[in-house]
Design an enzyme around this catalytic site. Structure first.
Site, mmCIF file in Angstrom:
data_model
loop_
_atom_site.group_PDB
_atom_site.id
_atom_site.type_symbol
_atom_site.label_atom_id
_atom_site.label_comp_id
_atom_site.label_asym_id
_atom_site.label_seq_id
_atom_site.Cartn_x
_atom_site.Cartn_y
_atom_site.Cartn_z
ATOM 1 C CB VAL A 114 -1.436 0.371 1.662
ATOM 2 C CG1 VAL A 114 -1.665 -1.646 0.950
ATOM 3 C CG2 VAL A 114 -0.470 0.131 2.414
ATOM 4 C CE1 TYR B 205 -1.579 0.666 14.018
ATOM 5 C CE2 TYR B 205 -3.211 0.925 16.306
ATOM 6 C CZ TYR B 205 -2.353 0.460 15.075
ATOM 7 O OH TYR B 205 -3.842 -0.383 15.266
#
Length: 240
Positions: free
Chosen positions: A55, A146
């Site tokens: 990705v 994150y």
């Protein structure tokens, strides 16, 4: 259309070779949809098509979509699930620790949404589900990269909703909390107990519970829901 009238759709789940992504793909297969998963290694559940994709690479994504389109048709339901972690405290976090997580988790979602939207606009139909996390809302020490990437998915979904909502396309976010995976199973029992104590439900979710929420959001019964954040966290993130 009533909820009893099933329509078979073409589904693509990124990172569908393990964990939550695998469970999501398996749920769509069980429902009777045409399902493909992207993976850098491994494979999706039985009954799904596995295509290789990274990705972080737009050319790789385009090739994967082209392969899926040729095999099972244009993508009508996209689940952007692929993600990585590089956990460490702020002062120890390198630029690469930060940017690589953003590039996979957030920029990667942007790339697949952009590629999928071409076919969705043509069909005037689409369901986009972005897999975020409770830490995108609550924050988490040691996970600044994150948390930032998962929080960014909310802005992405809501902006896509404003751009494409009039074309029969929805974009929503799910925010799972602690989920029973190989990773949580390796935690010491005392640590698992401490985590469960902070969750009103008193337990971790199963991957299947998360998958069922994704499948519902991608279905016709949820056609008037867009730009929403659906927590699947046992009450952990209430009020956020």
């Amino acid at each position: 259309m009533t909820s009893s009238e099933f329509v078979c759709r073409t589904v693509l789940v990124t990172g569908g070779n393990r964990g939550i992504g695998f469970a999501i793909a398996a749920e769509f297969v069980a429902l009777g949809h045409r399902v493909a998963v992207t993976a850098r290694s491994g494979a999706g559940p039985v009954g799904s098509l596995t295509v290789r994709a990274d990705v972080t690479d737009p050319l790789s994504i385009d090739a994967a979509f082209t392969e899926v389109e040729a095999a099972i048709g244009p993508v009508e339901i996209l689940v952007a699930n692929a993600g990585i972690t590089k956990d460490t405290l702020l002062l120890r976090m390198s630029d690469d620790d930060f940017t690589s997580v953003i590039d996979t988790n957030l920029s990667g979602a942007f790339r697949v949404v952009k590629r999928a939207s071409k076919g969705m606009l043509k069909a005037r139909y689409g369901r986009i589900v972005l897999v975020s996390s409770v830490v995108g809302l609550l924050g988490s020490a040691g996970q600044i990269n994150y948390s930032a990437s998962k929080s960014g998915l909310i802005g992405l979904a809501r902006s896509v909703t404003r751009e494409l909502g009039a074309r029969g396309i929805t974009a929503n976010v799910i925010a799972p909390g602690f989920v029973e995976t190989d990773m949580t199973a390796e935690l010491p029992e005392a640590q698992q107990a401490a985590y469960k104590k902070s969750i009103p439900a008193g337990r971790f979710a199963s991957s299947e519970e998360v998958a069922k929420v994704v499948a519902w959001l991608a279905g016709d019964d949820a056609g008037y829901i867009s730009g929403a954040v659906i927590p699947v966290d046992g009450g952990l993130g209430m009020g956020h």
